[in-house]
Design an enzyme around this catalytic site. Sequence first.
Site, PDB file in Angstrom:
ATOM      1  N   ASN A 210      38.162  48.474  55.284  1.00  0.00           N
ATOM      2  CA  ASN A 210      36.917  48.843  54.617  1.00  0.00           C
ATOM      3  C   ASN A 210      35.749  48.098  55.264  1.00  0.00           C
ATOM      4  O   ASN A 210      35.938  47.367  56.232  1.00  0.00           O
ATOM      5  CB  ASN A 210      37.020  48.566  53.114  1.00  0.00           C
ATOM      6  CG  ASN A 210      37.334  47.115  52.850  1.00  0.00           C
ATOM      7  OD1 ASN A 210      36.561  46.235  53.200  1.00  0.00           O
ATOM      8  ND2 ASN A 210      38.501  46.853  52.266  1.00  0.00           N
ATOM      9  N   ASP A 279      43.661  48.804  48.016  1.00  0.00           N
ATOM     10  CA  ASP A 279      44.520  49.101  46.871  1.00  0.00           C
ATOM     11  C   ASP A 279      45.851  49.702  47.326  1.00  0.00           C
ATOM     12  O   ASP A 279      46.863  49.572  46.658  1.00  0.00           O
ATOM     13  CB  ASP A 279      43.812  50.084  45.928  1.00  0.00           C
ATOM     14  CG  ASP A 279      42.668  49.392  45.192  1.00  0.00           C
ATOM     15  OD1 ASP A 279      42.873  48.252  44.749  1.00  0.00           O
ATOM     16  OD2 ASP A 279      41.575  49.984  45.092  1.00  0.00           O
ATOM     17  N   LYS A 289      53.270  54.336  68.512  1.00  0.00           N
ATOM     18  CA  LYS A 289      52.022  55.079  68.290  1.00  0.00           C
ATOM     19  C   LYS A 289      52.324  56.517  67.849  1.00  0.00           C
ATOM     20  O   LYS A 289      53.144  57.195  68.477  1.00  0.00           O
ATOM     21  CB  LYS A 289      51.208  55.087  69.590  1.00  0.00           C
ATOM     22  CG  LYS A 289      49.892  55.809  69.463  1.00  0.00           C
ATOM     23  CD  LYS A 289      49.125  55.785  70.772  1.00  0.00           C
ATOM     24  CE  LYS A 289      47.866  56.632  70.638  1.00  0.00           C
ATOM     25  NZ  LYS A 289      47.176  56.768  71.908  1.00  0.00           N
ATOM     26  N   PRO A 309      49.988  44.984  45.895  1.00  0.00           N
ATOM     27  CA  PRO A 309      49.933  44.132  44.695  1.00  0.00           C
ATOM     28  C   PRO A 309      48.479  43.856  44.321  1.00  0.00           C
ATOM     29  O   PRO A 309      47.626  43.757  45.204  1.00  0.00           O
ATOM     30  CB  PRO A 309      50.627  42.839  45.140  1.00  0.00           C
ATOM     31  CG  PRO A 309      50.622  42.854  46.621  1.00  0.00           C
ATOM     32  CD  PRO A 309      50.581  44.295  47.049  1.00  0.00           C
ATOM     33  N   PHE A 327      35.167  40.439  41.514  1.00  0.00           N
ATOM     34  CA  PHE A 327      34.024  41.277  41.859  1.00  0.00           C
ATOM     35  C   PHE A 327      34.423  42.719  41.566  1.00  0.00           C
ATOM     36  O   PHE A 327      35.614  43.045  41.603  1.00  0.00           O
ATOM     37  CB  PHE A 327      33.668  41.145  43.346  1.00  0.00           C
ATOM     38  CG  PHE A 327      32.756  39.991  43.658  1.00  0.00           C
ATOM     39  CD1 PHE A 327      33.191  38.690  43.504  1.00  0.00           C
ATOM     40  CD2 PHE A 327      31.464  40.215  44.109  1.00  0.00           C
ATOM     41  CE1 PHE A 327      32.354  37.617  43.800  1.00  0.00           C
ATOM     42  CE2 PHE A 327      30.622  39.167  44.410  1.00  0.00           C
ATOM     43  CZ  PHE A 327      31.056  37.861  44.249  1.00  0.00           C
ATOM     44  N   LYS A 341      37.229  46.740  34.342  1.00  0.00           N
ATOM     45  CA  LYS A 341      38.110  45.977  35.250  1.00  0.00           C
ATOM     46  C   LYS A 341      38.333  44.563  34.731  1.00  0.00           C
ATOM     47  O   LYS A 341      39.432  44.013  34.805  1.00  0.00           O
ATOM     48  CB  LYS A 341      37.467  45.885  36.643  1.00  0.00           C
ATOM     49  CG  LYS A 341      37.941  46.971  37.569  1.00  0.00           C
ATOM     50  CD  LYS A 341      37.338  46.855  38.947  1.00  0.00           C
ATOM     51  CE  LYS A 341      37.589  48.172  39.670  1.00  0.00           C
ATOM     52  NZ  LYS A 341      36.761  48.354  40.833  1.00  0.00           N
ATOM     53  N   LYS A 345      42.083  43.406  33.940  1.00  0.00           N
ATOM     54  CA  LYS A 345      42.672  42.356  34.786  1.00  0.00           C
ATOM     55  C   LYS A 345      42.553  40.980  34.154  1.00  0.00           C
ATOM     56  O   LYS A 345      42.921  39.982  34.756  1.00  0.00           O
ATOM     57  CB  LYS A 345      42.006  42.365  36.167  1.00  0.00           C
ATOM     58  CG  LYS A 345      42.124  43.711  36.901  1.00  0.00           C
ATOM     59  CD  LYS A 345      41.773  43.551  38.370  1.00  0.00           C
ATOM     60  CE  LYS A 345      41.705  44.886  39.078  1.00  0.00           C
ATOM     61  NZ  LYS A 345      41.732  44.769  40.533  1.00  0.00           N
TER      62      LYS A 345
HETATM   63  O1  PMT Z   1      32.046  41.099  52.458  1.00  0.00           O
HETATM   64  P1  PMT Z   1      30.635  41.656  52.334  1.00  0.00           P
HETATM   65  O2  PMT Z   1      30.304  42.585  53.462  1.00  0.00           O
HETATM   66  O3  PMT Z   1      29.615  40.577  52.170  1.00  0.00           O
HETATM   67  O4  PMT Z   1      30.580  42.553  51.018  1.00  0.00           O
HETATM   68  C1  PMT Z   1      30.713  41.960  49.760  1.00  0.00           C
HETATM   69  C2  PMT Z   1      31.543  42.834  48.842  1.00  0.00           C
HETATM   70  C3  PMT Z   1      30.826  44.139  48.583  1.00  0.00           C
HETATM   71  C4  PMT Z   1      32.931  43.109  49.451  1.00  0.00           C
HETATM   72  C5  PMT Z   1      31.725  42.007  47.519  1.00  0.00           C
HETATM   73  O5  PMT Z   1      30.482  41.737  46.964  1.00  0.00           O
HETATM   74  C6  PMT Z   1      32.565  42.772  46.501  1.00  0.00           C
HETATM   75  O6  PMT Z   1      32.065  43.553  45.722  1.00  0.00           O
HETATM   76  N1  PMT Z   1      33.921  42.516  46.512  1.00  0.00           N
HETATM   77  C7  PMT Z   1      34.901  43.217  45.723  1.00  0.00           C
HETATM   78  C8  PMT Z   1      35.301  44.475  46.439  1.00  0.00           C
HETATM   79  C9  PMT Z   1      36.415  45.238  45.733  1.00  0.00           C
HETATM   80  O7  PMT Z   1      37.433  45.451  46.319  1.00  0.00           O
HETATM   81  O8  PMT Z   1      36.217  45.521  44.498  1.00  0.00           O
HETATM   82  P2  PMT Z   1      37.308  46.332  43.584  1.00  0.00           P
HETATM   83  O9  PMT Z   1      36.463  46.872  42.503  1.00  0.00           O
HETATM   84  O10 PMT Z   1      38.056  47.301  44.388  1.00  0.00           O
HETATM   85  O11 PMT Z   1      38.284  45.234  43.072  1.00  0.00           O
HETATM   86  C10 PMT Z   1      38.071  44.501  41.861  1.00  0.00           C
HETATM   87  C11 PMT Z   1      38.557  43.095  42.007  1.00  0.00           C
HETATM   88  O12 PMT Z   1      39.979  43.086  42.138  1.00  0.00           O
HETATM   89  C12 PMT Z   1      38.007  42.352  43.198  1.00  0.00           C
HETATM   90  O13 PMT Z   1      37.741  41.038  42.791  1.00  0.00           O
HETATM   91  C13 PMT Z   1      39.145  42.392  44.215  1.00  0.00           C
HETATM   92  O14 PMT Z   1      39.140  41.237  45.059  1.00  0.00           O
HETATM   93  C14 PMT Z   1      40.366  42.422  43.311  1.00  0.00           C
HETATM   94  N2  PMT Z   1      41.528  43.129  43.868  1.00  0.00           N
HETATM   95  C15 PMT Z   1      41.461  44.447  44.196  1.00  0.00           C
HETATM   96  C16 PMT Z   1      42.585  45.089  44.646  1.00  0.00           C
HETATM   97  C17 PMT Z   1      43.780  44.358  44.784  1.00  0.00           C
HETATM   98  N3  PMT Z   1      44.890  44.934  45.236  1.00  0.00           N
HETATM   99  N4  PMT Z   1      43.822  43.064  44.464  1.00  0.00           N
HETATM  100  C18 PMT Z   1      42.712  42.437  44.003  1.00  0.00           C
HETATM  101  O15 PMT Z   1      42.737  41.250  43.697  1.00  0.00           O
END
Ligand code: PMT
Length: 409
Positions: A210, A279, A289, A309, A327, A341, A345
């Site tokens: 991403n 995810d 390949k 996970p 986040f 979320k 979580k």
């Molecule tokens: O890195 P930059 O370019 O500075 O950008 C910053 C950012 C946009 C990445 C950051 O500010 C941000 O928003 N990070 C969270 C991105 C994200 O994956 O969000 P989510 O809504 O998909 O996930 C929610 C939370 O679960 C996040 O804290 C994530 O770290 C966590 N997560 C998600 C999936 C997973 N399998 N395990 C997790 O722990």
Amino acid sequence: MLQLSNKRIVLGVTGGIAAYKSAELIRLLTKLGAQVRVVMTSAACEFITPLTLQALSHNPVHLDLLDTRAEAAMGHIELARWADAVLVAPATADFIARLAGGHADDLLTTVCLATNAPICLAPAMNQGMWRDSATQQNCEELVERNIQLFGPDEGSQACGDIGPGRMLEPEQIVAKTAELFSQDILTGLKVLITAGGTREDIDPVRYICNHSSGKMGFALAEAAVAAGATVTLISGPVQLPTPERVTRLDVISARDMHQAVHDQLADVDIFIGCAAVSDYRPAEVAREKIKKDPENSSEIMEIKLIRNPDIIASVTALEQPPFVVGFAAETHNVLGYAADKMRRKRMDLVVANDISDWEIGFSSDCNEVTVIGEELEEPLPRASKTVVSRQLLQIIARRFRAKQTNTTE
Ligand code: PMT
């Protein structure tokens, strides 16, 4: 005195009999986790050897302003920038006079002039010299310039006199030095942060990832160190230098990150999941390949994905989880999805990030977020990721302390 953990102290030693106490001072400072770099005046070397102070500080001792070899390694300006505090102990009447006069004729006075860090002096001299109006005026001048004086103490002196001018004991000087950092909001806390995106292999050539640059997570790590925390940063593949005093672990995939987080969780007080974790990952990684099939005229290629996970959820599910901040990167219904979320979580706080605006999300230098928690919805205005990080940590520290108080009550 957890405030001294990880702090960088330039210890100036000038030429007085109390210089022998500098050895104990260094021992105490390093025992409390401070990094110490010693600058000695030539007169100080008559009272105690640089070798002793080098051995105790585990760093080369800095002696001369015009030593080209030393300047190449860490010159006076680097030393001045490196310091979180400059402590001069003992500070003789002559050194105090030279500093008050704005001299820059040796390494120590030069570092003092060049630094933006707080400067503290522990005066040590004969009682008559301390009482002399010239010394008193010099001290007044230094205090006006925001230089702090630790002591002096009163009592019997090496010369046989009794009166003011004795250097404070090393324990007292260390306690006063620690007080300089008492405003640090994360002092003594261990913070674990994830940053960047994860990479999920499809075959030896291709992967799913991403747009996360790591900027937000790295800015948080830097701000957390400045706020007094011990910080470990687990990062996906990014092009950023490691912030100073941060322990960095690099990982590639979500499963690597999951493992690294659980390996590092012992004693962590605050976990901040800023990484954009994939995810899903390809159900199978092709060993070779994947080639275009010339027999197949279909324009579509399908890749089967399976769930990765959930790192944050696995941390909050622990029996004794740290304080957890996540986040939420969303393009619409940002606050609603973020709050959802947080509940699902079981996070303590979630930082809602509207990534539909390219100026404030992935890869940008700025951010604008809303922090959501129980009975909390606090917007943080658009600012650099550095500034947003500092504001975020203020809220996190406040909520962390409140939770701790509630749990222990
Ligand atoms: O890195 P930059 O370019 O500075 O950008 C910053 C950012 C946009 C990445 C950051 O500010 C941000 O928003 N990070 C969270 C991105 C994200 O994956 O969000 P989510 O809504 O998909 O996930 C929610 C939370 O679960 C996040 O804290 C994530 O770290 C966590 N997560 C998600 C999936 C997973 N399998 N395990 C997790 O722990």
